[in-house]
Design an enzyme around this catalytic site. Structure first.
Site, PDB file in Angstrom:
ATOM      1  N   SER A  13      -4.997   5.456   9.335  1.00  0.00           N
ATOM      2  CA  SER A  13      -5.261   4.290   8.623  1.00  0.00           C
ATOM      3  C   SER A  13      -6.571   4.085   7.894  1.00  0.00           C
ATOM      4  CB  SER A  13      -5.150   2.967   9.495  1.00  0.00           C
ATOM      5  OG  SER A  13      -5.480   1.770   8.599  1.00  0.00           O
ATOM      6  N   HIS A  38      -1.986   5.644   5.544  1.00  0.00           N
ATOM      7  CA  HIS A  38      -1.609   4.355   5.686  1.00  0.00           C
ATOM      8  C   HIS A  38      -2.671   3.421   4.729  1.00  0.00           C
ATOM      9  CE1 HIS A  38       0.329   0.592   7.658  1.00  0.00           C
ATOM     10  NE2 HIS A  38      -0.956   0.007   7.716  1.00  0.00           N
ATOM     11  N   ASP A  40      -4.084  -0.302   3.617  1.00  0.00           N
ATOM     12  CA  ASP A  40      -3.840  -1.817   4.287  1.00  0.00           C
ATOM     13  C   ASP A  40      -4.478  -2.738   3.096  1.00  0.00           C
ATOM     14  OD1 ASP A  40      -3.019  -1.806   6.868  1.00  0.00           O
ATOM     15  OD2 ASP A  40      -4.520  -0.669   7.305  1.00  0.00           O
ATOM     16  N   MET A  42      -5.208  -6.628   2.046  1.00  0.00           N
ATOM     17  CA  MET A  42      -5.257  -7.755   2.469  1.00  0.00           C
ATOM     18  C   MET A  42      -5.667  -8.903   1.553  1.00  0.00           C
ATOM     19  SD  MET A  42      -6.871  -6.928   6.383  1.00  0.00           S
ATOM     20  CE  MET A  42      -6.310  -5.546   7.430  1.00  0.00           C
ATOM     21  N   HIS A  71       0.583  -1.282   3.159  1.00  0.00           N
ATOM     22  CA  HIS A  71       1.036  -2.489   3.906  1.00  0.00           C
ATOM     23  C   HIS A  71       0.355  -3.507   3.230  1.00  0.00           C
ATOM     24  CE1 HIS A  71       0.164  -4.296   8.291  1.00  0.00           C
ATOM     25  NE2 HIS A  71       0.959  -5.180   7.656  1.00  0.00           N
ATOM     26  N   MET A  73      -0.517  -7.205   3.284  1.00  0.00           N
ATOM     27  CA  MET A  73      -0.744  -8.280   4.071  1.00  0.00           C
ATOM     28  C   MET A  73      -1.380  -9.252   3.066  1.00  0.00           C
ATOM     29  SD  MET A  73      -2.529  -6.431   7.305  1.00  0.00           S
ATOM     30  CE  MET A  73      -2.883  -4.811   6.207  1.00  0.00           C
ATOM     31  N   MET A 142       4.084  -4.839  14.316  1.00  0.00           N
ATOM     32  CA  MET A 142       2.522  -5.218  14.365  1.00  0.00           C
ATOM     33  C   MET A 142       2.247  -5.088  15.877  1.00  0.00           C
ATOM     34  SD  MET A 142       1.055  -4.736  11.499  1.00  0.00           S
ATOM     35  CE  MET A 142      -0.516  -4.914  12.141  1.00  0.00           C
ATOM     36  N   PHE A 148      -7.565  -7.091  10.963  1.00  0.00           N
ATOM     37  CA  PHE A 148      -8.568  -6.209  11.330  1.00  0.00           C
ATOM     38  C   PHE A 148      -8.384  -4.830  12.012  1.00  0.00           C
ATOM     39  CE2 PHE A 148      -9.480 -10.576  11.282  1.00  0.00           C
ATOM     40  CZ  PHE A 148     -10.799 -10.641  10.563  1.00  0.00           C
ATOM     41  N   ASP A 180       1.732  -0.311  14.393  1.00  0.00           N
ATOM     42  CA  ASP A 180       0.330  -0.385  13.596  1.00  0.00           C
ATOM     43  C   ASP A 180      -0.374  -1.233  14.480  1.00  0.00           C
ATOM     44  OD1 ASP A 180      -1.611  -0.479  11.988  1.00  0.00           O
ATOM     45  OD2 ASP A 180      -0.593  -1.633  10.402  1.00  0.00           O
TER      46      ASP A 180
END
Ligand code: DX5
Ligand code: ZN
Length: 230
Positions: A13, A38, A40, A42, A71, A73, A142, A148, A180
């Site tokens: 990640s 991966h 992320d 956010m 991913h 979010m 998750m 975080f 994850d």
């Protein structure tokens, strides 16, 4: 057995990488054999943090042939999924909690040319996905509350992986199960034994002095879980 072993993927990640040395860190895990990464995203609304956008993904796309797993979010994934696919995402996952038209959102991602996944927060039951299991390419459980890196693994997530794996078996489906959050040496084998194939790992890889060596060690631990199943 060999085929099964090849199915397990460790996804470093990038959230836990040093952003000033992102290319170098990607090179280290790729050299160790990582074929999926991966990423992320956010938005500061769905989760209390901000991370990376499409310019970063585009830059990464230019330096790697690895599968880029995005991913989302964010509260409005329908708006963001197409632009991340355009920027180079190979798979995109969206949270069940923000998708009132989840079936439509998953089909949108597929129609834009990426694999479509749905993510469940720790408090969201597996049963909320019963009507879309035939559509998804993968489901992400998750194992921390999102927002975080470096958080403690929540053990109940393994029950959810088992429930999902049981449904997949019973329905004769082939979607992948991803997990994850807080994955490391102490739980990677358990995650595989529960039925997960894609293991995301941030801090346990990029928080280590040698991310390539940490990737290899974690992959070996995950494979040991598979051998225990045999
Ligand atoms: C958390 C992110 C994770 C995070 C995992 O909200 O979705 O992908 O990077 O990091 P670790 O492995 O450190 O928990
Ligand atoms: Zn993630």
């Amino acid at each position: 057995m060999t085929d099964s072993v090849q199915m397990i993927e460790i996804l470093p990640s990038l959230l836990s990488a040093d952003f000033a040395r992102l290319g170098e860190h990607i090179g280290q895990v790729e050299a160790a054999g990582a074929s999926m990464l991966h990423f992320d995203v956010m938005d500061g609304h769905f989760v209390p943090n901000l991370t990376m956008g499409t310019p970063v993904l585009q830059s990464i796309r230019k330096i790697t042939r690895a599968h880029l797993d995005v991913h989302l979010m964010v509260t409005n994934p329908d708006a963001f999924a197409p632009i991340f696919i355009e920027a180079g995402a190979d798979s995109v996952s969206v949270h069940q909690e923000v998708c009132p038209h989840l079936d439509r959102t998953l089909r949108l991602i597929q129609s834009e040319g990426a694999q479509a996944g749905v993510v469940l927060n720790p408090s969201t039951p597996v049963s909320t996905l019963d009507e879309v299991l035939e559509v998804v390419d993968f489901v992400l459980i998750m194992s921390v509350n999102p927002g975080f890196g470096g958080q403690k693994f929540l053990p109940n997530s393994l029950n959810k992986v088992r429930q999902l794996a049981e449904r997949r078996e019973r329905l004769g489906l082939a979607f992948k199960i991803e997990i994850d959050g807080g994955i490391g040496a102490s739980n990677a084998a358990d995650a595989v034994k529960a039925g997960a194939e894609w293991l995301v790992a941030g801090n346990s890889i990029f928080g280590a002095p040698n991310p390539g060596a940490a990737f290899l060690a974690l992959r070996e631990t995950a494979h040991s879980g598979l051998r225990q199943l045999a």
